[in-house]
Design a protein around this motif. Structure first.
Motif, mmCIF file in Angstrom:
data_model
loop_
_atom_site.group_PDB
_atom_site.id
_atom_site.type_symbol
_atom_site.label_atom_id
_atom_site.label_comp_id
_atom_site.label_asym_id
_atom_site.label_seq_id
_atom_site.Cartn_x
_atom_site.Cartn_y
_atom_site.Cartn_z
ATOM 1 N N TYR A 124 0.650 -1.249 -0.056
ATOM 2 C CA TYR A 124 0.190 0.029 -0.009
ATOM 3 C C TYR A 124 0.865 1.128 0.137
ATOM 4 O O TYR A 124 0.623 2.191 -0.664
ATOM 5 N N GLU A 125 1.918 1.328 0.853
ATOM 6 C CA GLU A 125 2.821 2.449 0.829
ATOM 7 C C GLU A 125 3.492 2.640 -0.437
ATOM 8 O O GLU A 125 3.797 3.744 -0.619
ATOM 9 N N GLN A 126 3.692 1.349 -1.171
ATOM 10 C CA GLN A 126 4.361 1.695 -2.393
ATOM 11 C C GLN A 126 3.488 1.908 -3.423
ATOM 12 O O GLN A 126 3.708 1.976 -4.650
ATOM 13 N N GLY A 127 2.194 1.935 -3.164
ATOM 14 C CA GLY A 127 1.193 2.281 -4.346
ATOM 15 C C GLY A 127 0.759 1.205 -5.194
ATOM 16 O O GLY A 127 0.096 1.228 -6.016
ATOM 17 N N ASP A 128 1.317 -0.042 -4.664
ATOM 18 C CA ASP A 128 0.707 -1.238 -5.315
ATOM 19 C C ASP A 128 -0.597 -1.765 -4.951
ATOM 20 O O ASP A 128 -1.192 -2.721 -5.816
ATOM 21 N N LYS A 129 -1.100 -1.579 -3.815
ATOM 22 C CA LYS A 129 -2.407 -2.044 -3.279
ATOM 23 C C LYS A 129 -3.066 -1.106 -2.404
ATOM 24 O O LYS A 129 -2.671 -0.068 -2.216
ATOM 25 N N PRO A 130 -4.619 -1.388 -2.668
ATOM 26 C CA PRO A 130 -5.397 -0.326 -2.134
ATOM 27 C C PRO A 130 -5.529 -0.414 -0.363
ATOM 28 O O PRO A 130 -5.013 -1.489 -0.119
ATOM 29 N N ALA A 131 -5.963 0.582 0.381
ATOM 30 C CA ALA A 131 -5.987 0.575 1.444
ATOM 31 C C ALA A 131 -6.935 -0.338 2.005
ATOM 32 O O ALA A 131 -6.784 -0.942 3.219
ATOM 33 N N ILE A 132 -7.967 -0.834 1.274
ATOM 34 C CA ILE A 132 -8.857 -1.683 1.996
ATOM 35 C C ILE A 132 -8.299 -3.030 1.986
ATOM 36 O O ILE A 132 -8.810 -3.760 3.051
ATOM 37 N N ASP A 133 -7.283 -3.319 1.193
ATOM 38 C CA ASP A 133 -6.752 -4.609 1.316
ATOM 39 C C ASP A 133 -5.811 -4.557 2.619
ATOM 40 O O ASP A 133 -5.874 -5.905 3.532
ATOM 41 N N THR A 134 -5.367 -3.543 3.079
ATOM 42 C CA THR A 134 -4.564 -3.564 4.156
ATOM 43 C C THR A 134 -5.569 -3.504 5.495
ATOM 44 O O THR A 134 -5.207 -4.466 6.467
ATOM 45 N N LEU A 135 -6.796 -2.927 5.496
ATOM 46 C CA LEU A 135 -7.769 -3.182 6.538
ATOM 47 C C LEU A 135 -8.154 -4.650 6.772
ATOM 48 O O LEU A 135 -8.269 -5.008 7.592
ATOM 49 N N GLU A 136 -8.393 -5.292 5.698
ATOM 50 C CA GLU A 136 -8.847 -6.535 5.269
ATOM 51 C C GLU A 136 -7.452 -7.385 6.508
ATOM 52 O O GLU A 136 -8.029 -8.522 7.170
ATOM 53 N N ALA A 137 -6.534 -7.303 6.102
ATOM 54 C CA ALA A 137 -5.430 -8.095 6.460
ATOM 55 C C ALA A 137 -5.432 -7.583 7.920
ATOM 56 O O ALA A 137 -4.981 -8.517 8.649
ATOM 57 N N SER A 138 -5.609 -6.353 8.484
ATOM 58 C CA SER A 138 -5.409 -6.271 9.772
ATOM 59 C C SER A 138 -6.407 -6.758 10.615
ATOM 60 O O SER A 138 -6.367 -7.300 11.825
ATOM 61 N N ILE A 139 -7.859 -6.734 10.174
ATOM 62 C CA ILE A 139 -8.980 -7.282 10.718
ATOM 63 C C ILE A 139 -8.670 -8.750 10.800
ATOM 64 O O ILE A 139 -9.020 -9.533 12.063
ATOM 65 N N GLN A 140 -8.233 -9.531 9.965
ATOM 66 C CA GLN A 140 -7.985 -10.952 10.142
ATOM 67 C C GLN A 140 -6.773 -11.143 11.210
ATOM 68 O O GLN A 140 -6.900 -12.121 11.943
ATOM 69 N N LEU A 141 -5.959 -10.423 11.256
ATOM 70 C CA LEU A 141 -5.085 -10.365 12.302
ATOM 71 C C LEU A 141 -5.434 -10.326 13.651
ATOM 72 O O LEU A 141 -5.074 -11.129 14.622
ATOM 73 N N GLN A 142 -6.488 -9.335 13.824
ATOM 74 C CA GLN A 142 -6.989 -8.915 15.021
ATOM 75 C C GLN A 142 -7.786 -10.144 15.432
ATOM 76 O O GLN A 142 -7.695 -10.368 16.928
#
Length: 474
Positions: free
Chosen positions: A211-229
């Motif tokens: 996401y920081e490099q612009g390859d993925k949207p922020a929603i994908d990072t949120l999904e990964a974060s929810i899974q981890l939590q």
């Protein structure tokens, strides 16, 4: 970065492969403590095991106490009247009585009298008079009496205490086994979640970097974060469950007169029970029911009531006691005893006219005996049905295990297929996370079924009243 991300996802799928769950479990364990080893430790030092041993000793002491009714008894009687400086009379009798298990009492003693006003029947030689004889119950008490009934009951009680000790032991072993498999379940489930967290963490970090490099949207990072939590919360819940299960487990681990210090402990792999053992238990069901401690408990109760019945019937007879004693002057020559020339004897007879007490007590005891027989029949049926219920549940769980292993394998296939679709751009992180969590939940359920499988096997053993030796060797 996309190539690196795909490489991590593929590695994630490989780590979640579940082709052989048992081998995976064994690879996770070092310094294992098997259930048999755990139960052996429980049998060695647990305080309730000593309580069972005390029950056995109580049976021995019950017999000892009943045998005390047949102990030889020393006795002495003295009676004197002295008035107005005159010795009116003085009677003295000392001796020993020896009750026997045949109902006959052997007795011997020495009588001595003195005084100015002795009755004719109390006149004895100057040196006194010795006697030796027997007392025989001719009617009531000939075949059984209170002494012999108490001893027979004590022998039954000794077996009953031994049986009660076995009941206590298998109850302890069942409870200990339950705690062991609860501990094993939480331990393996926690390892599944820990592996998932490790992969979810890597997943989240890579999505964040993308996401920081612009390859993925922020929603994908949120999904990964929810899974981890979500996985983290599950892990925290399992940590509490595992800690409590470990405390329960160590409550059964004792050293010499004190509990063992809590330390690192790992359960062994949850293996299947061999079919030979299962078939052997199923074939031995009639023997197990016949020798079940709960059945034996009722049988001992019946034996006690049967002894009581014999005693109550005996008390319907009149009392007729015959007493015969040989007499000998201590000052005389022992060689001058001539057969049965010197003796004294007597008969004691009594009988209640209506026998209401004896008849009432006999009928009450017969009713108790009949009710206990009914109780025994019902208990035999209940134990047989309960054993079959646990057997049916155990076999059903075994079938569920086979089915659920196929489900786990299918979830693995779905995950791998989803990853291949992701590589060609036809899937998303949402679907991959869903497939991963489905696989994690399936593995968790499979472990739960494995623990139930072993626990229901132990409950089946418990319902059969299996001996502690069979528990430890299974």
């Amino acid at each position: 970065m996309i190539i690196k991300f795909k490489h991590i996802i593929i590695s994630l799928s490989c780590l979640f492969l579940f082709n052989d769950s048992l081998q995976a479990q064994e690879a996770l364990i070092s310094d294992q403590l098997s259930e048999q080893e755990f139960l052996s430790l429980v049998m060695e030092n647990h305080p309730l095991i000593q309580q069972a041993q005390n029950l056995r000793e109580m049976g021995d002491f019950a017999v000892l106490a009943a045998k005390g009714n047949f102990d030889p008894e020393l006795f002495s009687k003295n009676k004197q009247k002295y008035y107005d400086q005159k010795n009116y009379y003085q009677y003295s009798e000392s001796g020993i009585r020896l009750p026997t298990r045949a109902g006959i009492t052997i007795q011997g003693g020495y009588d001595w009298t003195d005084g100015e006003y002795l009755s004719d029947e109390s006149q004895l030689p100057a040196a006194g008079l010795g006697y030796l004889g027997v007392s025989v119950p001719v009617l009531q008490g000939l075949f059984i009496d209170d002494r012999r009934a108490a001893l027979q009951k004590a022998f039954v009680d000794r077996k009953a205490f031994e049986n009660e000790a076995q009941l206590l032991l298998i109850d302890i072993l069942l409870e200990a086994s339950n705690y062991y498999w609860q501990f094993a379940k939480f331990q393996y489930q926690k390892r599944v979640i820990e592996d998932a967290i490790e992969l979810a963490t890597d997943n989240f970090e890579n999505y964040k970097t993308s996401y920081e490099q612009g390859d993925k949207p922020a929603i994908d990072t949120l999904e990964a974060s929810i899974q981890l939590q979500n996985l983290t919360i599950q892990n925290q819940q399992l940590e509490v469950g595992l800690a409590n299960a470990k405390l329960n487990l160590f409550s059964f681990l004792w050293g010499q007169e004190q509990p063992l210090e809590e330390s690192e402990l790992k359960a062994s792999a949850i293996n299947n029970i061999s079919q030979n053992k299962i078939d052997s238990l199923r074939a031995s069901l009639p023997i197990f029911i016949q020798e079940h401690p709960a059945i034996r408990e009722s049988e001992f109760k019946i034996q006690r009531l049967q002894i009581e019945n014999r005693l109550r019937r005996e008390k319907l007879k009149p009392k007729l006691n015959l007493e015969y004693n040989l007499l000998q002057d201590p000052a005389g020559n022992i060689n001058e005893i001539r057969g049965l020339d010197n003796y004294k004897w007597g008969l004691n007879f009594s009988v209640p006219l209506f026998l209401r007490q004896s008849r009432g007590e006999l009928k009450m005891n017969e009713i108790k005996l009949e009710n206990t027989n009914f109780e025994l029949q019902q208990k035999q049926l209940s134990i047989r049905n309960k054993a079959r219920q646990y057997e049916n549940t155990f076999e059903n769980i075994a079938q569920q295990l086979d089915t659920y292993l196929n489900i786990v394998t299918q979830y693995e296939s779905l995950l791998k297929a989803e990853l291949r679709k992701f590589e060609i751009g036809e899937s998303s992180i949402f679907l991959i996370n869903y497939r991963q969590m489905s696989l994690v939940n399936a593995r968790m359920k499979y472990i739960e079924l494995q623990a139930k499988y072993r626990l229901y096997y132990r409950q089946w053993l418990h319902s059969l009243g299996a001996t502690p030796e069979l528990w430890v060797n299974q």
